[in-house]
Write a protein that holds these residues in place. Sequence first.
Motif, PDB file in Angstrom:
ATOM      1  N   THR A  18       0.843  -1.197   0.000  1.00 17.46           N
ATOM      2  CA  THR A  18       0.000   0.000   0.000  1.00 17.46           C
ATOM      3  C   THR A  18       0.880   1.249   0.000  1.00 17.46           C
ATOM      4  O   THR A  18       2.068   1.184   0.292  1.00 17.46           O
ATOM      5  N   ARG A  24      -8.305   4.190   2.557  1.00 16.92           N
ATOM      6  CA  ARG A  24      -8.500   3.031   3.445  1.00 16.92           C
ATOM      7  C   ARG A  24      -9.842   3.154   4.125  1.00 16.92           C
ATOM      8  O   ARG A  24     -10.208   4.235   4.605  1.00 16.92           O
ATOM      9  N   ASN A 182     -14.155   6.169   3.186  1.00 11.74           N
ATOM     10  CA  ASN A 182     -12.836   5.762   2.698  1.00 11.74           C
ATOM     11  C   ASN A 182     -11.953   6.986   2.496  1.00 11.74           C
ATOM     12  O   ASN A 182     -12.283   7.871   1.696  1.00 11.74           O
ATOM     13  N   GLN A 252      -8.560  -0.505  13.204  1.00 12.60           N
ATOM     14  CA  GLN A 252      -8.398   0.885  12.754  1.00 12.60           C
ATOM     15  C   GLN A 252      -8.456   1.803  13.989  1.00 12.60           C
ATOM     16  O   GLN A 252      -9.378   1.689  14.804  1.00 12.60           O
ATOM     17  N   THR A 267      -4.009   1.579  10.533  1.00 15.68           N
ATOM     18  CA  THR A 267      -4.983   0.722   9.866  1.00 15.68           C
ATOM     19  C   THR A 267      -4.455  -0.699   9.923  1.00 15.68           C
ATOM     20  O   THR A 267      -3.247  -0.923  10.002  1.00 15.68           O
TER      21      THR A 267
END
Length: 296
Positions: A18, A24, A182, A252, A267
């Motif tokens: 990532t 996310r 997101n 998270q 995360t």
Amino acid sequence: MLILKRGNIVHETYYQSTTADDRRISWSIAKSYLSVLFGILVDEGHIASLDDPIIKYAPSLKGGAYDRATVRNVLQMASGVTFDEDYLSFNSDINRMGRILAFGGKMDEFAEGLTGNFAAPGDIWQYTSIDTHVIGMVARGATGRDIPDLMTEKLIAPLGMEHAPSYLTDGVGVAFVLGGLNITTRDYARFGQMVLQDGMWQGQRVAPAEWIAASTTPSAPTQPEELGYGYQWWMPMDAAPGEFMGRGIYGQYLYINKNADVVIVTTAADQMFREPVIIAQNINMFRQIVAASEGE
């Protein structure tokens, strides 16, 4: 993981291929975003009182499980509504709700169909994600606008996000406000820094300081062995003033420590996220980071 100290990035790492540009999913950190938006709407006079009944703003809930609940009850997750939040049980309410979302159903109808209560509103705290959807129904009913529109105007645009966020929606375009936001890791941190600064961002007021203070203070009727809870924000059981967090399933976190001027975003994909020992380890990790940052 991303760490801010005095508003500056002092640590930023990405894993599993990532990058900083990847959005996310927030899961329940989205609840804390909705809390701040709701505070802005209260400050603007759209919601007259937190002690108003829910059905004043969401009349379609009249006669159901939320009939006697107030806005404050729902913000504190003390609605008394019967709702099974077991993420690992196929037939739990949270997973039935997830299937409503996945197969194009209507979240409002799901909330309207709830009829059971296990306690009187305000008596007992129980984490109930559908309460957050009801907060969204109140905001929509009070303003006549949808949540992404309000969020864009009141929060996203003033913060100047690096990347445009997105919401999951149900089959009729209603945002999944309890966990479908997101955003990139840096933009989570940007939001957290604004909250740490009592609603200020780059010299401009984004959210009311009074709401930030009230929503991040433990006020819900939690038990001594439970984490504290305010208006869609969590506090460690032994939290110092100004120590609070947003939390989402699978690990998270948006951890904020105002006294140390530290914001930490993590995360993860941790199936053990609800285990008390895991939660305690995460909070201890954040506190160790804060302690290591002292003097910097």
